[in-house]
Scaffold this active site. Structure first.
Site, mmCIF file in Angstrom:
data_model
loop_
_atom_site.group_PDB
_atom_site.id
_atom_site.type_symbol
_atom_site.label_atom_id
_atom_site.label_comp_id
_atom_site.label_asym_id
_atom_site.label_seq_id
_atom_site.Cartn_x
_atom_site.Cartn_y
_atom_site.Cartn_z
ATOM 1 N N GLU A 42 -3.373 -0.087 8.171
ATOM 2 C CA GLU A 42 -2.068 0.301 9.069
ATOM 3 C C GLU A 42 -2.100 -0.183 10.607
ATOM 4 O OE1 GLU A 42 -1.043 4.493 9.364
ATOM 5 O OE2 GLU A 42 -1.400 4.578 7.051
ATOM 6 N N ASN A 57 -7.160 2.077 10.236
ATOM 7 C CA ASN A 57 -5.770 2.118 10.769
ATOM 8 C C ASN A 57 -6.120 2.411 12.313
ATOM 9 O OD1 ASN A 57 -4.831 2.391 8.135
ATOM 10 N ND2 ASN A 57 -4.431 4.748 8.523
ATOM 11 N N GLU A 93 -7.264 8.556 6.163
ATOM 12 C CA GLU A 93 -7.598 9.366 7.577
ATOM 13 C C GLU A 93 -8.109 10.695 7.404
ATOM 14 O OE1 GLU A 93 -4.048 8.844 10.261
ATOM 15 O OE2 GLU A 93 -4.250 6.630 10.464
ATOM 16 N N TYR A 130 -3.779 2.161 16.184
ATOM 17 C CA TYR A 130 -2.546 2.192 16.920
ATOM 18 C C TYR A 130 -2.756 2.348 18.353
ATOM 19 C CZ TYR A 130 -0.330 3.669 12.454
ATOM 20 O OH TYR A 130 0.284 3.499 11.284
ATOM 21 N N HIS A 176 -2.721 10.802 0.746
ATOM 22 C CA HIS A 176 -2.238 10.668 2.104
ATOM 23 C C HIS A 176 -1.696 12.203 2.676
ATOM 24 C CE1 HIS A 176 -0.550 7.517 5.067
ATOM 25 N NE2 HIS A 176 -0.119 8.548 5.717
ATOM 26 N N ARG A 204 0.773 -0.954 -0.127
ATOM 27 C CA ARG A 204 -0.075 -0.117 0.027
ATOM 28 C C ARG A 204 0.938 1.293 0.090
ATOM 29 N NH1 ARG A 204 -2.325 2.991 4.830
ATOM 30 N NH2 ARG A 204 -3.745 4.568 3.821
HETATM 31 C C1 GBH Z 1 -0.925 7.292 10.915
HETATM 32 O O1 GBH Z 1 -1.649 8.415 11.385
HETATM 33 C C2 GBH Z 1 -0.628 7.768 9.440
HETATM 34 O O2 GBH Z 1 -1.597 7.520 8.467
HETATM 35 C C3 GBH Z 1 0.700 7.624 8.840
HETATM 36 O O3 GBH Z 1 1.050 8.486 7.786
HETATM 37 C C4 GBH Z 1 1.692 7.785 10.058
HETATM 38 O O4 GBH Z 1 2.905 7.614 9.780
HETATM 39 C C5 GBH Z 1 1.253 6.794 11.211
HETATM 40 O O5 GBH Z 1 -0.145 6.746 11.529
HETATM 41 C C6 GBH Z 1 1.910 6.817 12.546
HETATM 42 O O6 GBH Z 1 1.907 7.908 13.235
HETATM 43 O O7 GBH Z 1 -2.368 10.055 21.220
HETATM 44 O O8 GBH Z 1 -2.649 8.219 22.065
HETATM 45 O O9 GBH Z 1 -4.215 9.208 21.699
HETATM 46 C C7 GBH Z 1 -2.058 8.140 12.829
HETATM 47 C C8 GBH Z 1 -2.611 9.142 13.288
HETATM 48 C C9 GBH Z 1 -2.375 8.416 15.725
HETATM 49 C C10 GBH Z 1 -3.654 10.076 15.114
HETATM 50 C C11 GBH Z 1 -3.091 8.070 16.783
HETATM 51 C C12 GBH Z 1 -4.186 10.012 16.540
HETATM 52 C C13 GBH Z 1 -4.156 9.009 18.638
HETATM 53 C C14 GBH Z 1 -3.083 8.235 19.734
HETATM 54 N N1 GBH Z 1 -3.448 8.931 14.632
HETATM 55 N N2 GBH Z 1 -3.726 9.148 17.242
HETATM 56 S S1 GBH Z 1 -3.157 9.037 21.289
#
Ligand code: GBH
Length: 465
Positions: A364, A294, A167, A296, A122, A78
């Protein structure tokens, strides 16, 4: 042998990147500046003043990078196309050199048996379109539909998987709400207008891409997995608000053809949403083939209590600026984000129940750590293996319970330009030395290759690690 750790035979294993984060070569081949060039060159906007001028120099090292992907055994890659590389003025003719770069990339991927998955946007809007108003300006949505059509005309004979936007929450609220991302504007009404025009642009792009009956078209959202701080009505209302402006504002117009009424009420003191015109929701809700998510971390929210933090988030939640975010003291990655694999399952169960049936992909997931090359020339990154392994265990579990989760893309193939954080944060399966541009696959890369090859979390050495 089958076990809970096995994946379906056709499970799609991938890795992801984005144009501005890896390509460099920002003035080559007719490319004009995007908002991220402008933003990163504005003093104080990125850590260390880092820019994407060179990044991973992928523009010149694409062959080497595809060879790395082949070694990993990726089934899909991707990547995003840079709008101002393909269509330098954001309108009008394409740049033959820009098209040629992506065309060669697609050919090399196909030669290696790797499916190209293109994300059309993006975050790197052509600066000329920002100068004309950016995403708060309705015309940007029209321009995006046209750029989608041109890109497909050039690559659609070989590319069948398309993601319109990555996003839109980030583009709208970090770009126009709290200003942490390009173009660094801070107005809640602009942020909401941007959100709508992103949804509209998505729909116009889907309409354009549908001219190829074989195209598989989706949208990638960074959905927020939320927990209330306590069960108090105020904290439950904070979840409703953040879910509304963070998740449902993007899910509902696309998958249900309507904006959520409670969110309209939450923002009524700011705007009557006059930018939503009759007919728009029929465009935004054009049928989709899949939803990309995505993921995290999970977030714990409360009403105004004074015990959480609002600072880094206010402005990113138009109309709900008072909501507070709480840490639970869980282990964090280099980003400071708490590690919570179960939050992924909670999130996708909910999406499947409320918005299904639609095939889902994790487009992601990954973790940043301060990886270094060791004395032996190798990069040991056990924390990343643990992070990805625990999330993949959730994926296997979800598939087992019938959630239509069809693939997983690790973020990221390479260490790269982590937006406002610059090069300090390393998300790659492959280490990049930014002085020499030498690529060194980390331990996680060979672990991931083993998982892909085994199609199971029980890897060659039998440990799953
Ligand atoms: C992605 O954004 C992007 O698509 C990518 O380009 C980027 O490199 C990757 O993630 C890593 O950052 O602060 O604990 O509340 C992710 C963006 C990540 C925004 C999680 C909101 C909240 C986590 N998001 N964040 S927290």
């Amino acid at each position: 042998m089958t076990s809970n750790s096995d994946f379906p035979a056709d499970f799609l294993w991938g890795a992801a990147t984005a144009s501005y984060q890896i390509e460099g070569a920002v003035t080559e081949g007719g490319r004009t500046p995007s908002i991220w060039d402008t933003f990163s060159h504005t003093p104080g906007r990125t850590v260390n003043g880092d820019t994407g001028d060179v990044a991973c120099d992928h523009y010149h090292r694409m062959g080497e990078d595809v060879a790395l992907m082949a070694k990993l055994g990726l089934k899909a890659y991707r990547f995003s196309t840079s709008w101002s590389r393909i269509q330098p003025h954001g309108r009008g003719p394409v740049s033959p050199d820009g098209i040629d770069f992506y065309s060669r990339l697609v050919d090399e991927l196909l030669e290696q048996g790797i499916q190209p998955w293109i994300t059309l946007y993006h975050w790197d809007l052509p600066q000329e379109l920002e100068d004309a108003g950016g995403w708060p300006n309705r015309d940007t949505a029209e321009r995006f539909g046209e750029y989608a059509a041109l890109t497909q005309a050039a690559l659609g004979d070989r590319v069948k998987h398309w993601i319109t936007l990555n996003e839109p929450w980030c583009t709208a609220y970090l770009g126009y709400g709290n200003g942490h991302h390009a173009p660094g504007r801070t107005d809640p009404v602009d942020a909401l207008a941007a959100a709508h025009h992103l949804n509209l642009g998505h729909g116009l792009a889907v309409r354009a891409l549908r001219t190829d009956a074989d195209a598989r078209i989706g949208l990638t959202l960074n959905l927020h997995s939320l927990l209330p701080h306590t069960e108090s009505p105020a904290d439950l209302d904070a979840v409703r608000r953040i879910d509304g402006v963070g998740n449902r504002v993007f899910l509902d117009p696309v998958l249900r053809g309507a904006y959520p009424e409670d969110v309209a009420a939450d923002v009524a003191h700011l705007t009557d949403l006059e930018f939503v015109r009759p007919g728009d929701l029929a465009v935004t809700s054009a049928p989709l083939d899949f939803l990309g998510v995505n993921y995290y971390s999970r977030q714990v929210v409360s009403g105004p209590s004074g015990s959480g933090e609002t600072d880094s988030h206010s402005g990113a939640w138009p109309g709900s600026e008072q909501v507070e975010f709480h840490r639970r003291g869980l282990p964090v990655t280099q980003m400071g984000w708490e590690i919570d694999p179960e939050g992924l399952t909670a999130l996708l169960r909910r999406v499947h129940q409320e918005y299904g049936p639609i095939p889902l992909y994790i487009t992601e997931n990954g973790a940043a750590y301060a990886d270094e090359i060791g004395a032996d020339g190798a990069v040991a990154d056990p924390e990343r293996i643990d992070y990805i392994g625990r999330h993949l265990a959730e994926v296997a579990g979800m598939i087992g319970e019938g959630i239509p989760l069809a693939g997983y893309f690790a973020w990221s193939l390479l260490d790269n330009f982590e937006w406002a954080w610059g090069y300090e944060k390393r998300f790659g399966l492959v280490h990049v030395d930014y002085t020499t541009q030498v690529r060194t696959p980390k331990a996680s890369a060979s672990w991931y290759a083993d998982v892909i090859q085994a199609n199971s979390l029980i890897t060659a050495d039998g440990t799953g690690k």
